[in-house]
Design a protein around this motif. Structure first.
Motif, PDB file in Angstrom:
ATOM      1  N   LYS A   1       0.834  -1.216   0.000  1.00 40.52           N
ATOM      2  CA  LYS A   1       0.000   0.000   0.000  1.00 40.52           C
ATOM      3  C   LYS A   1       0.865   1.260   0.000  1.00 40.52           C
ATOM      4  O   LYS A   1       0.556   2.264   0.637  1.00 40.52           O
ATOM      5  CB  LYS A   1      -0.956  -0.014   1.201  1.00 40.52           C
ATOM      6  CG  LYS A   1      -2.010  -1.112   1.144  1.00 40.52           C
ATOM      7  CD  LYS A   1      -2.767  -1.265   2.437  1.00 40.52           C
ATOM      8  CE  LYS A   1      -1.914  -2.017   3.450  1.00 40.52           C
ATOM      9  NZ  LYS A   1      -2.688  -2.396   4.654  1.00 40.52           N
TER      10      LYS A   1
ATOM     11  N   ARG B   1     -18.678  -5.473  -8.296  1.00 38.85           N
ATOM     12  CA  ARG B   1     -18.402  -4.054  -8.115  1.00 38.85           C
ATOM     13  C   ARG B   1     -17.123  -3.665  -8.838  1.00 38.85           C
ATOM     14  O   ARG B   1     -16.086  -4.293  -8.677  1.00 38.85           O
ATOM     15  CB  ARG B   1     -18.279  -3.750  -6.627  1.00 38.85           C
ATOM     16  CG  ARG B   1     -18.148  -2.275  -6.306  1.00 38.85           C
ATOM     17  CD  ARG B   1     -18.132  -2.041  -4.813  1.00 38.85           C
ATOM     18  NE  ARG B   1     -17.971  -0.631  -4.495  1.00 38.85           N
ATOM     19  CZ  ARG B   1     -17.909  -0.159  -3.262  1.00 38.85           C
ATOM     20  NH1 ARG B   1     -18.008  -0.992  -2.229  1.00 38.85           N
ATOM     21  NH2 ARG B   1     -17.764   1.138  -3.056  1.00 38.85           N
TER      22      ARG B   1
ATOM     23  N   GLY C   1      -6.245   1.662  -1.863  1.00 43.19           N
ATOM     24  CA  GLY C   1      -7.532   1.552  -1.187  1.00 43.19           C
ATOM     25  C   GLY C   1      -8.163   0.196  -1.354  1.00 43.19           C
ATOM     26  O   GLY C   1      -8.821  -0.321  -0.436  1.00 43.19           O
ATOM     27  N   ARG C   2      -7.982  -0.419  -2.519  1.00 40.48           N
ATOM     28  CA  ARG C   2      -8.521  -1.760  -2.751  1.00 40.48           C
ATOM     29  C   ARG C   2      -7.868  -2.770  -1.816  1.00 40.48           C
ATOM     30  O   ARG C   2      -8.529  -3.678  -1.308  1.00 40.48           O
ATOM     31  CB  ARG C   2      -8.304  -2.190  -4.208  1.00 40.48           C
ATOM     32  CG  ARG C   2      -9.110  -1.410  -5.223  1.00 40.48           C
ATOM     33  CD  ARG C   2     -10.605  -1.463  -4.930  1.00 40.48           C
ATOM     34  NE  ARG C   2     -11.098  -2.835  -4.921  1.00 40.48           N
ATOM     35  CZ  ARG C   2     -12.184  -3.240  -4.254  1.00 40.48           C
ATOM     36  NH1 ARG C   2     -12.861  -2.381  -3.520  1.00 40.48           N
ATOM     37  NH2 ARG C   2     -12.571  -4.492  -4.309  1.00 40.48           N
TER      38      ARG C   2
ATOM     39  N   GLU D   1      -6.761  -2.127   1.108  1.00 42.23           N
ATOM     40  CA  GLU D   1      -7.345  -1.863   2.421  1.00 42.23           C
ATOM     41  C   GLU D   1      -8.735  -2.487   2.520  1.00 42.23           C
ATOM     42  O   GLU D   1      -9.106  -3.071   3.538  1.00 42.23           O
ATOM     43  CB  GLU D   1      -7.450  -0.353   2.660  1.00 42.23           C
ATOM     44  CG  GLU D   1      -6.115   0.361   2.830  1.00 42.23           C
ATOM     45  CD  GLU D   1      -5.594   0.248   4.260  1.00 42.23           C
ATOM     46  OE1 GLU D   1      -6.247  -0.451   5.068  1.00 42.23           O
ATOM     47  OE2 GLU D   1      -4.549   0.842   4.545  1.00 42.23           O
ATOM     48  N   ALA D   2      -9.509  -2.361   1.449  1.00 43.09           N
ATOM     49  CA  ALA D   2     -10.894  -2.833   1.463  1.00 43.09           C
ATOM     50  C   ALA D   2     -10.995  -4.354   1.426  1.00 43.09           C
ATOM     51  O   ALA D   2     -11.959  -4.933   1.942  1.00 43.09           O
ATOM     52  CB  ALA D   2     -11.658  -2.241   0.280  1.00 43.09           C
ATOM     53  N   VAL D   3     -10.010  -5.006   0.807  1.00 49.11           N
ATOM     54  CA  VAL D   3     -10.026  -6.478   0.696  1.00 49.11           C
ATOM     55  C   VAL D   3      -8.723  -7.006   1.285  1.00 49.11           C
ATOM     56  O   VAL D   3      -7.781  -7.354   0.553  1.00 49.11           O
ATOM     57  CB  VAL D   3     -10.184  -6.928  -0.777  1.00 49.11           C
ATOM     58  CG1 VAL D   3     -10.436  -8.430  -0.855  1.00 49.11           C
ATOM     59  CG2 VAL D   3     -11.292  -6.167  -1.478  1.00 49.11           C
ATOM     60  N   PRO D   4      -8.626  -7.086   2.610  1.00 46.07           N
ATOM     61  CA  PRO D   4      -7.361  -7.451   3.250  1.00 46.07           C
ATOM     62  C   PRO D   4      -6.874  -8.862   2.944  1.00 46.07           C
ATOM     63  O   PRO D   4      -5.677  -9.156   3.087  1.00 46.07           O
ATOM     64  CB  PRO D   4      -7.668  -7.284   4.747  1.00 46.07           C
ATOM     65  CG  PRO D   4      -9.164  -7.366   4.845  1.00 46.07           C
ATOM     66  CD  PRO D   4      -9.693  -6.791   3.579  1.00 46.07           C
TER      67      PRO D   4
END
Length: 312
Positions: free
Chosen positions: A210, A234, A252-253, A255-258
Protein backbone atom coordinates in the motif's frame (compact mmCIF):
# COMPACT_ATOMS: atom_id res chain seq x y z
CA UNK A 1 -17.38 -27.76 -28.62
CA UNK A 2 -19.06 -30.77 -30.17
CA UNK A 3 -16.75 -32.88 -32.27
CA UNK A 4 -18.01 -32.67 -35.87
CA UNK A 5 -17.53 -36.42 -36.15
CA UNK A 6 -20.25 -36.77 -33.46
CA UNK A 7 -22.67 -34.30 -35.03
CA UNK A 8 -25.19 -36.91 -36.15
CA UNK A 9 -24.67 -36.37 -39.87
CA UNK A 10 -23.51 -39.90 -40.60
CA UNK A 11 -20.01 -41.26 -41.03
CA UNK A 12 -17.22 -38.71 -41.34
CA UNK A 13 -16.24 -37.85 -44.89
CA UNK A 14 -12.75 -38.34 -46.28
CA UNK A 15 -11.81 -34.73 -45.64
CA UNK A 16 -12.72 -34.79 -41.92
CA UNK A 17 -9.14 -34.59 -40.66
CA UNK A 18 -8.45 -31.61 -42.91
CA UNK A 19 -11.62 -29.90 -41.71
CA UNK A 20 -10.78 -30.50 -38.03
CA UNK A 21 -7.25 -29.19 -38.57
CA UNK A 22 -8.73 -25.81 -39.50
CA UNK A 23 -10.02 -25.33 -35.95
CA UNK A 24 -6.74 -23.86 -34.75
CA UNK A 25 -6.86 -21.19 -37.43
CA UNK A 26 -10.52 -20.47 -36.79
CA UNK A 27 -10.14 -20.06 -33.02
CA UNK A 28 -7.15 -17.77 -33.48
CA UNK A 29 -8.97 -15.70 -36.09
CA UNK A 30 -12.30 -15.38 -34.30
CA UNK A 31 -10.75 -14.45 -30.94
CA UNK A 32 -8.84 -11.61 -32.58
CA UNK A 33 -11.95 -10.47 -34.40
CA UNK A 34 -14.20 -10.54 -31.33
CA UNK A 35 -11.98 -10.11 -28.27
CA UNK A 36 -13.97 -12.85 -26.54
CA UNK A 37 -12.96 -16.48 -26.52
CA UNK A 38 -16.45 -17.52 -25.45
CA UNK A 39 -17.95 -15.83 -28.51
CA UNK A 40 -15.12 -17.15 -30.67
CA UNK A 41 -15.93 -20.71 -29.63
CA UNK A 42 -19.60 -20.13 -30.43
CA UNK A 43 -18.67 -18.84 -33.90
CA UNK A 44 -16.48 -21.86 -34.62
CA UNK A 45 -19.27 -24.16 -33.45
CA UNK A 46 -21.76 -22.41 -35.74
CA UNK A 47 -19.31 -22.54 -38.64
CA UNK A 48 -18.92 -26.31 -38.32
CA UNK A 49 -22.68 -26.68 -37.92
CA UNK A 50 -23.20 -24.91 -41.24
CA UNK A 51 -20.54 -27.07 -42.89
CA UNK A 52 -22.21 -30.31 -41.79
CA UNK A 53 -25.67 -28.97 -42.60
CA UNK A 54 -24.68 -29.26 -46.27
CA UNK A 55 -25.10 -32.52 -48.12
CA UNK A 56 -22.00 -34.63 -48.77
CA UNK A 57 -22.27 -33.64 -52.43
CA UNK A 58 -22.32 -29.94 -51.54
CA UNK A 59 -19.28 -30.35 -49.29
CA UNK A 60 -17.46 -32.27 -51.98
CA UNK A 61 -18.07 -29.42 -54.41
CA UNK A 62 -16.28 -26.91 -52.16
CA UNK A 63 -12.88 -26.36 -53.76
CA UNK A 64 -11.20 -25.08 -50.57
CA UNK A 65 -12.87 -26.25 -47.35
CA UNK A 66 -10.45 -24.17 -45.27
CA UNK A 67 -11.29 -21.08 -47.26
CA UNK A 68 -15.01 -21.82 -46.94
CA UNK A 69 -14.75 -22.18 -43.16
CA UNK A 70 -12.73 -18.96 -42.84
CA UNK A 71 -15.20 -17.05 -44.99
CA UNK A 72 -18.21 -18.24 -43.03
CA UNK A 73 -16.56 -17.65 -39.63
CA UNK A 74 -15.43 -14.17 -40.65
CA UNK A 75 -18.88 -13.22 -41.90
CA UNK A 76 -20.48 -14.43 -38.66
CA UNK A 77 -17.94 -12.35 -36.74
CA UNK A 78 -18.68 -9.32 -38.91
CA UNK A 79 -22.38 -9.62 -38.07
CA UNK A 80 -21.57 -10.03 -34.37
CA UNK A 81 -19.30 -6.99 -34.39
CA UNK A 82 -22.05 -4.90 -35.93
CA UNK A 83 -24.53 -5.98 -33.26
CA UNK A 84 -21.88 -5.68 -30.54
CA UNK A 85 -21.90 -1.90 -30.87
CA UNK A 86 -25.44 -1.78 -29.54
CA UNK A 87 -24.74 -4.44 -26.91
CA UNK A 88 -21.64 -2.58 -25.66
CA UNK A 89 -23.72 0.58 -25.27
CA UNK A 90 -25.92 -1.35 -22.83
CA UNK A 91 -22.94 -2.92 -21.04
CA UNK A 92 -22.52 -1.74 -17.47
CA UNK A 93 -19.23 0.15 -17.23
CA UNK A 94 -16.24 -0.31 -19.51
CA UNK A 95 -15.91 -3.34 -21.79
CA UNK A 96 -12.42 -4.92 -21.86
CA UNK A 97 -11.47 -7.90 -24.07
CA UNK A 98 -11.48 -11.30 -22.38
CA UNK A 99 -8.00 -12.00 -20.96
CA UNK A 100 -6.12 -15.17 -21.87
CA UNK A 101 -3.82 -17.14 -19.55
CA UNK A 102 -0.58 -18.69 -20.70
CA UNK A 103 -0.41 -22.35 -21.71
CA UNK A 104 -4.16 -22.76 -21.42
CA UNK A 105 -6.37 -24.33 -24.02
CA UNK A 106 -10.09 -24.26 -24.72
CA UNK A 107 -11.13 -27.82 -25.41
CA UNK A 108 -14.63 -29.11 -26.08
CA UNK A 109 -16.32 -26.36 -24.11
CA UNK A 110 -13.97 -26.38 -21.13
CA UNK A 111 -10.53 -25.15 -20.12
CA UNK A 112 -7.45 -27.26 -19.61
CA UNK A 113 -4.20 -26.07 -18.12
CA UNK A 114 -2.20 -28.94 -19.59
CA UNK A 115 -0.23 -29.12 -22.80
CA UNK A 116 -1.16 -32.62 -23.97
CA UNK A 117 -4.54 -31.80 -25.47
CA UNK A 118 -5.40 -31.11 -29.07
CA UNK A 119 -3.20 -28.22 -30.25
CA UNK A 120 -5.87 -27.27 -32.77
CA UNK A 121 -7.75 -25.52 -29.97
CA UNK A 122 -4.81 -23.47 -28.71
CA UNK A 123 -4.81 -19.71 -29.19
CA UNK A 124 -1.40 -18.59 -30.38
CA UNK A 125 0.00 -15.84 -28.18
CA UNK A 126 1.78 -13.25 -30.28
CA UNK A 127 1.87 -9.48 -30.62
CA UNK A 128 -1.61 -9.39 -32.15
CA UNK A 129 -3.08 -10.93 -29.01
CA UNK A 130 -1.78 -8.57 -26.31
CA UNK A 131 -4.36 -6.49 -24.52
CA UNK A 132 -3.19 -3.12 -25.84
CA UNK A 133 -3.55 -4.39 -29.42
CA UNK A 134 -7.01 -5.85 -28.78
CA UNK A 135 -8.20 -2.62 -27.18
CA UNK A 136 -7.18 -0.68 -30.30
CA UNK A 137 -9.06 -3.22 -32.43
CA UNK A 138 -12.14 -2.38 -30.38
CA UNK A 139 -11.95 1.23 -31.61
CA UNK A 140 -12.20 0.16 -35.26
CA UNK A 141 -15.34 -0.18 -37.32
CA UNK A 142 -16.37 -3.82 -37.87
CA UNK A 143 -15.25 -3.72 -41.52
CA UNK A 144 -11.90 -2.14 -40.61
CA UNK A 145 -11.25 -4.76 -37.97
CA UNK A 146 -12.10 -7.70 -40.21
CA UNK A 147 -10.11 -6.34 -43.16
CA UNK A 148 -7.08 -5.52 -41.02
CA UNK A 149 -6.99 -8.80 -39.08
CA UNK A 150 -7.49 -10.93 -42.18
CA UNK A 151 -4.91 -9.09 -44.27
CA UNK A 152 -2.26 -7.82 -41.83
CA UNK A 153 -2.38 -10.59 -39.23
CA UNK A 154 -3.44 -13.65 -41.23
CA UNK A 155 -2.05 -12.54 -44.62
CA UNK A 156 -5.14 -12.97 -46.75
CA UNK A 157 -5.05 -11.11 -50.04
CA UNK A 158 -7.31 -8.11 -50.49
CA UNK A 159 -9.18 -10.06 -53.16
CA UNK A 160 -9.94 -12.76 -50.57
CA UNK A 161 -10.86 -10.15 -47.94
CA UNK A 162 -13.18 -8.45 -50.42
CA UNK A 163 -15.08 -11.70 -50.94
CA UNK A 164 -15.56 -12.03 -47.19
CA UNK A 165 -16.41 -8.42 -46.37
CA UNK A 166 -18.54 -7.82 -49.45
CA UNK A 167 -16.58 -4.82 -50.72
CA UNK A 168 -14.10 -4.24 -53.53
CA UNK A 169 -10.41 -5.06 -53.03
CA UNK A 170 -9.62 -1.33 -53.28
CA UNK A 171 -12.14 -0.56 -50.53
CA UNK A 172 -10.66 -3.29 -48.34
CA UNK A 173 -7.19 -1.87 -48.91
CA UNK A 174 -8.48 1.48 -47.64
CA UNK A 175 -10.09 -0.17 -44.62
CA UNK A 176 -6.83 -1.88 -43.66
CA UNK A 177 -4.90 1.35 -44.20
CA UNK A 178 -7.28 3.21 -41.89
CA UNK A 179 -6.89 0.48 -39.28
CA UNK A 180 -3.09 0.71 -39.49
CA UNK A 181 -3.27 4.44 -38.81
CA UNK A 182 -5.27 3.71 -35.67
CA UNK A 183 -2.63 1.19 -34.58
CA UNK A 184 0.26 3.58 -35.24
CA UNK A 185 -1.51 6.45 -33.49
CA UNK A 186 -1.99 4.43 -30.33
CA UNK A 187 1.47 2.91 -30.03
CA UNK A 188 4.37 4.09 -27.92
CA UNK A 189 7.83 2.61 -27.80
CA UNK A 190 7.29 -0.79 -26.22
CA UNK A 191 9.46 -1.76 -23.27
CA UNK A 192 11.52 -4.97 -23.44
CA UNK A 193 9.70 -7.97 -21.97
CA UNK A 194 12.15 -8.26 -19.07
CA UNK A 195 11.66 -4.60 -18.14
CA UNK A 196 7.88 -4.98 -18.33
CA UNK A 197 8.07 -7.95 -15.99
CA UNK A 198 10.23 -5.95 -13.56
CA UNK A 199 7.75 -3.07 -13.53
CA UNK A 200 4.75 -5.34 -13.02
CA UNK A 201 6.56 -7.10 -10.17
CA UNK A 202 7.43 -3.75 -8.60
CA UNK A 203 3.79 -2.67 -8.97
CA UNK A 204 2.68 -5.86 -7.21
CA UNK A 205 5.06 -5.29 -4.32
CA UNK A 206 4.10 -1.62 -3.95
CA UNK A 207 0.40 -2.53 -4.13
CA UNK A 208 0.81 -5.20 -1.45
CA UNK A 209 2.64 -2.67 0.73
CA UNK A 210 0.00 0.00 0.00
CA UNK A 211 2.94 2.25 -0.83
CA UNK A 212 1.30 5.12 -2.70
CA UNK A 213 4.56 6.95 -3.45
CA UNK A 214 6.13 3.83 -4.91
CA UNK A 215 3.05 3.20 -7.05
CA UNK A 216 3.12 6.77 -8.35
CA UNK A 217 6.77 6.32 -9.32
CA UNK A 218 5.93 3.29 -11.45
CA UNK A 219 3.07 4.95 -13.33
CA UNK A 220 3.19 7.39 -16.21
CA UNK A 221 1.76 10.77 -15.10
CA UNK A 222 -1.13 10.37 -17.54
CA UNK A 223 -1.68 6.66 -16.87
CA UNK A 224 -5.17 5.17 -17.08
CA UNK A 225 -6.68 2.23 -15.19
CA UNK A 226 -9.83 0.62 -16.58
CA UNK A 227 -11.99 -1.89 -14.76
CA UNK A 228 -14.53 -4.29 -16.27
CA UNK A 229 -17.07 -5.76 -13.88
CA UNK A 230 -19.88 -6.06 -16.41
CA UNK A 231 -22.41 -5.06 -13.78
CA UNK A 232 -21.92 -8.48 -12.15
CA UNK A 233 -19.38 -7.42 -9.54
CA UNK A 234 -18.40 -4.05 -8.11
CA UNK A 235 -16.04 -2.09 -10.35
CA UNK A 236 -15.45 1.54 -11.20
CA UNK A 237 -17.76 2.62 -14.02
CA UNK A 238 -15.27 5.00 -15.64
CA UNK A 239 -11.48 4.75 -16.04
CA UNK A 240 -9.30 6.16 -13.27
CA UNK A 241 -6.87 8.70 -14.72
CA UNK A 242 -3.57 10.06 -13.43
CA UNK A 243 -0.75 8.38 -11.50
CA UNK A 244 -1.72 9.64 -8.05
CA UNK A 245 -5.41 8.80 -8.46
CA UNK A 246 -4.57 5.30 -9.67
CA UNK A 247 -2.08 4.75 -6.85
CA UNK A 248 -4.60 5.78 -4.21
CA UNK A 249 -7.30 3.66 -5.82
CA UNK A 250 -5.22 0.47 -5.77
CA UNK A 251 -3.93 1.10 -2.26
CA UNK A 252 -7.53 1.55 -1.19
CA UNK A 253 -8.52 -1.76 -2.75
CA UNK A 254 -5.90 -3.54 -0.68
CA UNK A 255 -7.35 -1.86 2.42
CA UNK A 256 -10.89 -2.83 1.46
CA UNK A 257 -10.03 -6.48 0.70
CA UNK A 258 -7.36 -7.45 3.25
CA UNK A 259 -7.37 -11.13 2.22
CA UNK A 260 -6.50 -10.26 -1.40
CA UNK A 261 -3.42 -12.02 -2.73
CA UNK A 262 -1.55 -11.14 -5.93
CA UNK A 263 0.09 -13.64 -8.26
CA UNK A 264 2.37 -12.82 -11.17
CA UNK A 265 1.11 -14.38 -14.39
CA UNK A 266 1.18 -14.10 -18.15
CA UNK A 267 -1.86 -12.27 -19.52
CA UNK A 268 -2.32 -12.35 -23.29
CA UNK A 269 1.36 -13.08 -23.72
CA UNK A 270 2.52 -10.19 -21.51
CA UNK A 271 3.49 -9.87 -17.82
CA UNK A 272 0.38 -9.40 -15.70
CA UNK A 273 -1.19 -10.08 -12.32
CA UNK A 274 -4.01 -12.21 -10.97
CA UNK A 275 -5.79 -11.03 -7.81
CA UNK A 276 -7.18 -13.90 -5.74
CA UNK A 277 -9.37 -14.34 -2.68
CA UNK A 278 -9.07 -17.74 -0.99
CA UNK A 279 -7.21 -18.98 -4.06
CA UNK A 280 -10.00 -18.02 -6.46
CA UNK A 281 -9.17 -15.43 -9.16
CA UNK A 282 -11.37 -12.36 -8.77
CA UNK A 283 -9.51 -10.05 -11.14
CA UNK A 284 -6.95 -10.32 -13.94
CA UNK A 285 -4.77 -7.31 -14.67
CA UNK A 286 -3.06 -6.59 -17.99
CA UNK A 287 -0.50 -3.81 -18.37
CA UNK A 288 0.83 -1.63 -21.16
CA UNK A 289 4.37 -0.46 -20.45
CA UNK A 290 6.04 2.32 -22.43
CA UNK A 291 8.97 4.64 -21.81
CA UNK A 292 9.87 2.80 -18.59
CA UNK A 293 6.50 3.46 -16.97
CA UNK A 294 3.14 1.72 -16.73
CA UNK A 295 0.87 3.55 -19.14
CA UNK A 296 -2.32 1.47 -19.03
CA UNK A 297 -3.85 -1.03 -16.63
CA UNK A 298 -6.87 -3.16 -17.56
CA UNK A 299 -8.51 -4.99 -14.69
CA UNK A 300 -11.07 -7.61 -15.68
CA UNK A 301 -13.39 -8.54 -12.79
CA UNK A 302 -16.39 -9.78 -14.77
CA UNK A 303 -16.62 -13.45 -13.65
CA UNK A 304 -17.94 -14.48 -17.07
CA UNK A 305 -14.57 -13.42 -18.53
CA UNK A 306 -12.53 -15.28 -15.90
CA UNK A 307 -13.56 -18.87 -16.66
CA UNK A 308 -10.15 -19.62 -18.15
CA UNK A 309 -8.48 -18.53 -14.93
CA UNK A 310 -10.85 -20.31 -12.57
CA UNK A 311 -10.95 -23.61 -14.44
CA UNK A 312 -7.32 -23.87 -15.57
Amino acid sequence: MTDPSESGHGPPDASLSAIISERHQLINLTYRLLGSLTEAEDVVQETYTRWYAMTPEQREAVESPGGWLTTVASRICLDLLRSARARRERYVGEWVPEPLPAATEWISGRWSGGTTSDPADRVTLDESINMAFLVVLESMTPAERVAFVLHDVFRYSFAEVADIVGRTPAACRQLASSARRRIRGSRSAAAPAARSADLVRAFKEAWEAKDIEALIGLLAPDATATGDGGGLVRAVIRPVEGAEQIARFFAGRMEAVPDLTLVESTVNGQPGLVAQVDGVPVSVLAFDVAEDRIKQIWSVLNPEKLRAWREA
